[in-house]
Design a protein around this motif. Structure first.
Motif, PDB file in Angstrom:
ATOM      1  N   ILE A  73      -3.028  22.554  -8.061  1.00  0.00           N
ATOM      2  CA  ILE A  73      -2.135  21.658  -7.885  1.00  0.00           C
ATOM      3  C   ILE A  73      -1.067  21.769  -6.615  1.00  0.00           C
ATOM      4  O   ILE A  73      -0.228  20.806  -6.541  1.00  0.00           O
ATOM      5  CB  ILE A  73      -1.128  21.216  -9.238  1.00  0.00           C
ATOM      6  CG1 ILE A  73      -0.542  22.646  -9.642  1.00  0.00           C
ATOM      7  CG2 ILE A  73      -2.312  20.851 -10.230  1.00  0.00           C
ATOM      8  CD1 ILE A  73       0.317  22.399 -10.877  1.00  0.00           C
ATOM      9  N   ASN A  74      -1.210  22.702  -5.959  1.00  0.00           N
ATOM     10  CA  ASN A  74      -0.239  23.049  -4.595  1.00  0.00           C
ATOM     11  C   ASN A  74      -0.116  21.954  -3.938  1.00  0.00           C
ATOM     12  O   ASN A  74       0.689  21.802  -3.079  1.00  0.00           O
ATOM     13  CB  ASN A  74      -0.423  24.372  -3.946  1.00  0.00           C
ATOM     14  CG  ASN A  74       0.132  25.388  -4.646  1.00  0.00           C
ATOM     15  OD1 ASN A  74       0.962  25.630  -5.434  1.00  0.00           O
ATOM     16  ND2 ASN A  74      -0.482  26.792  -4.387  1.00  0.00           N
ATOM     17  N   GLY A  75      -1.379  21.247  -3.618  1.00  0.00           N
ATOM     18  CA  GLY A  75      -1.524  20.092  -2.661  1.00  0.00           C
ATOM     19  C   GLY A  75      -0.871  18.791  -3.189  1.00  0.00           C
ATOM     20  O   GLY A  75      -0.770  17.822  -2.188  1.00  0.00           O
ATOM     21  N   TRP A  76      -0.606  18.777  -4.405  1.00  0.00           N
ATOM     22  CA  TRP A  76       0.082  17.403  -4.859  1.00  0.00           C
ATOM     23  C   TRP A  76       1.674  17.546  -4.726  1.00  0.00           C
ATOM     24  O   TRP A  76       2.256  17.893  -5.443  1.00  0.00           O
ATOM     25  CB  TRP A  76      -0.540  17.450  -6.602  1.00  0.00           C
ATOM     26  CG  TRP A  76      -0.149  16.366  -7.124  1.00  0.00           C
ATOM     27  CD1 TRP A  76       0.019  15.145  -6.707  1.00  0.00           C
ATOM     28  CD2 TRP A  76      -0.160  16.002  -8.616  1.00  0.00           C
ATOM     29  NE1 TRP A  76       0.319  14.029  -7.726  1.00  0.00           N
ATOM     30  CE2 TRP A  76       0.153  14.772  -9.104  1.00  0.00           C
ATOM     31  CE3 TRP A  76      -0.687  16.970  -9.817  1.00  0.00           C
ATOM     32  CZ2 TRP A  76       0.040  14.260 -10.156  1.00  0.00           C
ATOM     33  CZ3 TRP A  76      -0.236  16.332 -10.906  1.00  0.00           C
ATOM     34  CH2 TRP A  76      -0.190  14.936 -11.211  1.00  0.00           C
ATOM     35  N   MET A  77       1.845  16.896  -3.696  1.00  0.00           N
ATOM     36  CA  MET A  77       3.317  16.846  -3.117  1.00  0.00           C
ATOM     37  C   MET A  77       4.275  16.160  -4.028  1.00  0.00           C
ATOM     38  O   MET A  77       5.220  16.625  -4.532  1.00  0.00           O
ATOM     39  CB  MET A  77       3.378  16.459  -1.905  1.00  0.00           C
ATOM     40  CG  MET A  77       2.592  17.186  -0.608  1.00  0.00           C
ATOM     41  SD  MET A  77       3.359  19.163  -0.637  1.00  0.00           S
ATOM     42  CE  MET A  77       5.056  18.448  -0.168  1.00  0.00           C
ATOM     43  N   GLU A  78       3.656  15.187  -4.769  1.00  0.00           N
ATOM     44  CA  GLU A  78       4.511  14.498  -5.525  1.00  0.00           C
ATOM     45  C   GLU A  78       5.061  15.016  -6.547  1.00  0.00           C
ATOM     46  O   GLU A  78       6.094  14.982  -7.231  1.00  0.00           O
ATOM     47  CB  GLU A  78       3.657  13.190  -5.845  1.00  0.00           C
ATOM     48  CG  GLU A  78       3.720  11.819  -4.934  1.00  0.00           C
ATOM     49  CD  GLU A  78       2.560  12.046  -4.019  1.00  0.00           C
ATOM     50  OE1 GLU A  78       2.601  11.636  -2.705  1.00  0.00           O
ATOM     51  OE2 GLU A  78       1.712  13.170  -4.284  1.00  0.00           O
TER      52      GLU A  78
ATOM     53  N   LYS B  95      10.811   9.167  -8.565  1.00  0.00           N
ATOM     54  CA  LYS B  95       9.796  10.361  -8.433  1.00  0.00           C
ATOM     55  C   LYS B  95       8.660  10.296  -9.383  1.00  0.00           C
ATOM     56  O   LYS B  95       7.517  10.671  -9.169  1.00  0.00           O
ATOM     57  CB  LYS B  95      10.328  11.621  -8.333  1.00  0.00           C
ATOM     58  CG  LYS B  95      11.696  11.752  -7.158  1.00  0.00           C
ATOM     59  CD  LYS B  95      11.232  12.236  -6.117  1.00  0.00           C
ATOM     60  CE  LYS B  95      12.197  12.767  -5.035  1.00  0.00           C
ATOM     61  NZ  LYS B  95      11.677  12.839  -3.676  1.00  0.00           N
ATOM     62  N   VAL B  96       9.027  10.027 -10.675  1.00  0.00           N
ATOM     63  CA  VAL B  96       7.890  10.211 -11.606  1.00  0.00           C
ATOM     64  C   VAL B  96       7.070   9.004 -11.289  1.00  0.00           C
ATOM     65  O   VAL B  96       5.755   8.912 -11.753  1.00  0.00           O
ATOM     66  CB  VAL B  96       8.527   9.941 -13.035  1.00  0.00           C
ATOM     67  CG1 VAL B  96       9.122   8.688 -13.598  1.00  0.00           C
ATOM     68  CG2 VAL B  96       7.574  10.739 -14.074  1.00  0.00           C
ATOM     69  N   MET B  97       7.486   7.819 -11.009  1.00  0.00           N
ATOM     70  CA  MET B  97       6.706   6.876 -10.571  1.00  0.00           C
ATOM     71  C   MET B  97       5.561   7.133  -9.403  1.00  0.00           C
ATOM     72  O   MET B  97       4.308   6.505  -9.295  1.00  0.00           O
ATOM     73  CB  MET B  97       7.444   5.520 -10.092  1.00  0.00           C
ATOM     74  CG  MET B  97       8.222   4.665 -11.259  1.00  0.00           C
ATOM     75  SD  MET B  97       7.055   4.155 -12.456  1.00  0.00           S
ATOM     76  CE  MET B  97       6.205   2.896 -11.662  1.00  0.00           C
ATOM     77  N   ASP B  98       6.035   7.952  -8.393  1.00  0.00           N
ATOM     78  CA  ASP B  98       5.102   8.494  -7.430  1.00  0.00           C
ATOM     79  C   ASP B  98       3.927   9.263  -7.783  1.00  0.00           C
ATOM     80  O   ASP B  98       3.077   9.510  -7.076  1.00  0.00           O
ATOM     81  CB  ASP B  98       6.213   9.044  -6.340  1.00  0.00           C
ATOM     82  CG  ASP B  98       7.086   8.245  -5.479  1.00  0.00           C
ATOM     83  OD1 ASP B  98       6.796   6.967  -5.501  1.00  0.00           O
ATOM     84  OD2 ASP B  98       7.892   8.837  -5.002  1.00  0.00           O
ATOM     85  N   LEU B  99       4.291   9.923  -9.118  1.00  0.00           N
ATOM     86  CA  LEU B  99       3.097  10.913  -9.474  1.00  0.00           C
ATOM     87  C   LEU B  99       1.608  10.229  -9.511  1.00  0.00           C
ATOM     88  O   LEU B  99       0.626  10.990  -9.463  1.00  0.00           O
ATOM     89  CB  LEU B  99       3.434  11.467 -10.736  1.00  0.00           C
ATOM     90  CG  LEU B  99       4.541  12.345 -10.950  1.00  0.00           C
ATOM     91  CD1 LEU B  99       4.876  12.886 -12.631  1.00  0.00           C
ATOM     92  CD2 LEU B  99       4.375  13.686  -9.817  1.00  0.00           C
ATOM     93  N   THR B 100       1.539   8.810 -10.032  1.00  0.00           N
ATOM     94  CA  THR B 100       0.448   8.328 -10.198  1.00  0.00           C
ATOM     95  C   THR B 100      -0.362   8.034  -8.848  1.00  0.00           C
ATOM     96  O   THR B 100      -1.226   7.373  -8.953  1.00  0.00           O
ATOM     97  CB  THR B 100       0.566   6.927 -11.332  1.00  0.00           C
ATOM     98  OG1 THR B 100       1.370   6.269 -10.528  1.00  0.00           O
ATOM     99  CG2 THR B 100       0.972   7.536 -12.610  1.00  0.00           C
ATOM    100  N   THR B 101       0.370   7.800  -7.924  1.00  0.00           N
ATOM    101  CA  THR B 101      -0.200   7.129  -6.494  1.00  0.00           C
ATOM    102  C   THR B 101      -1.164   8.168  -5.934  1.00  0.00           C
ATOM    103  O   THR B 101      -2.113   7.604  -5.476  1.00  0.00           O
ATOM    104  CB  THR B 101       1.132   7.119  -5.456  1.00  0.00           C
ATOM    105  OG1 THR B 101       1.603   8.471  -5.375  1.00  0.00           O
ATOM    106  CG2 THR B 101       2.077   6.158  -5.992  1.00  0.00           C
ATOM    107  N   THR B 102      -0.953   9.555  -6.116  1.00  0.00           N
ATOM    108  CA  THR B 102      -1.784  10.502  -5.608  1.00  0.00           C
ATOM    109  C   THR B 102      -2.391  11.646  -6.391  1.00  0.00           C
ATOM    110  O   THR B 102      -1.950  12.769  -6.231  1.00  0.00           O
ATOM    111  CB  THR B 102      -1.450  11.007  -4.146  1.00  0.00           C
ATOM    112  OG1 THR B 102      -0.309  11.805  -4.284  1.00  0.00           O
ATOM    113  CG2 THR B 102      -1.388  10.126  -3.086  1.00  0.00           C
ATOM    114  N   ILE B 103      -2.908  11.364  -7.644  1.00  0.00           N
ATOM    115  CA  ILE B 103      -3.524  12.468  -8.401  1.00  0.00           C
ATOM    116  C   ILE B 103      -4.412  13.088  -7.774  1.00  0.00           C
ATOM    117  O   ILE B 103      -5.362  12.312  -7.524  1.00  0.00           O
ATOM    118  CB  ILE B 103      -3.651  11.964  -9.777  1.00  0.00           C
ATOM    119  CG1 ILE B 103      -2.612  11.077 -10.418  1.00  0.00           C
ATOM    120  CG2 ILE B 103      -4.232  12.966 -10.707  1.00  0.00           C
ATOM    121  CD1 ILE B 103      -2.883  10.301 -11.837  1.00  0.00           C
ATOM    122  N   PRO B 104      -4.481  14.405  -7.876  1.00  0.00           N
ATOM    123  CA  PRO B 104      -5.708  15.239  -7.190  1.00  0.00           C
ATOM    124  C   PRO B 104      -7.176  14.505  -7.772  1.00  0.00           C
ATOM    125  O   PRO B 104      -6.850  14.559  -8.991  1.00  0.00           O
ATOM    126  CB  PRO B 104      -5.435  16.670  -7.369  1.00  0.00           C
ATOM    127  CG  PRO B 104      -3.919  16.636  -7.453  1.00  0.00           C
ATOM    128  CD  PRO B 104      -3.662  15.394  -8.097  1.00  0.00           C
TER     129      PRO B 104
END
Length: 194
Positions: A62-67, A96-105
């Motif tokens: 998950i290191n690449g999951w910037m959000e 910030k929590v809304m941004d989590l769903t935009t780019t899930i690995p």
């Protein structure tokens, strides 16, 4: 003469009543300031986010999951100055929590992870809503902080579970068996007409 006396008495009553109103207003302001200070102290004491670290194998994935990293960084920074600082932090966390769903690995883009993120989002937005009310329910805000801690822990456990399952080696023929169980890919029972 009577008119002057009556007008003088009305003027005195008016001045005295205005004086009482300003004193009452000052007392109300002092009470409101004390109440806001108690609310601030309660929220300041209860605003403790304990985000446990995940296992190293999960962390590497998950290191690449910037959000996610941005959200954790933001949630670990505690505001200190005023209730307004807590309100700004809650609004920032809500974004910030809304941004989590935009780019899930892709590895974690599964319904169970999306459901966990949705629960965290709901709790953070609820906290943001309650902290922006005129009469802030400090007990409810502190309770939501604890619930957010718990839901983030559940989300991290879900991520770790996905990583553990992906590390289980497949047996010979298991991929073929999985394809056979998929009814959308099944071979029809009726013979093909030529």
């Amino acid at each position: 003469m009577k008119f002057k006396i009556i007008s003088f008495l009305v003027l005195i009553v008016f001045v005295v009543s205005c004086k009482d109103n300003t004193e009452e207003l000052k007392l109300e302001q002092v009470k409101e300031a004390k109440k806001k200070e108690v609310v601030f102290d309660n929220i300041n004491k209860g605003w403790i986010f304990n985000i446990a670290p995940v296992e190293p194998t999960t962390q590497s994935r998950i290191n690449g999951w910037m959000e996610w990293r941005n959200f954790l960084t933001e949630i670990n920074q505690k505001p200190k100055s005023s209730i307004g600082a807590f309100q700004k932090k809650a609004a920032t966390l809500s974004k910030k929590v809304m941004d989590l769903t935009t780019t899930i690995p892709p590895e974690f883009n599964k319904p169970q992870v999306k459901a966990r993120i949705a629960v965290v989002t709901t709790k953070v937005k609820s906290m943001d809503l309650f902290i922006h009310l005129n009469q802030i329910p400090d007990v409810k805000v502190v309770k939501l902080v604890g619930e957010i801690n718990m839901e983030i822990e559940y989300l991290q456990l879900q991520l770790e579970e996905i990583v553990k399952r992906s590390q289980i080696p497949k047996e010979d023929g298991e991929p073929d068996f999985s394809k056979m169980r998929d009814t959308t890919r099944a071979i029809p029972n009726t013979p093909i007409q030529k």
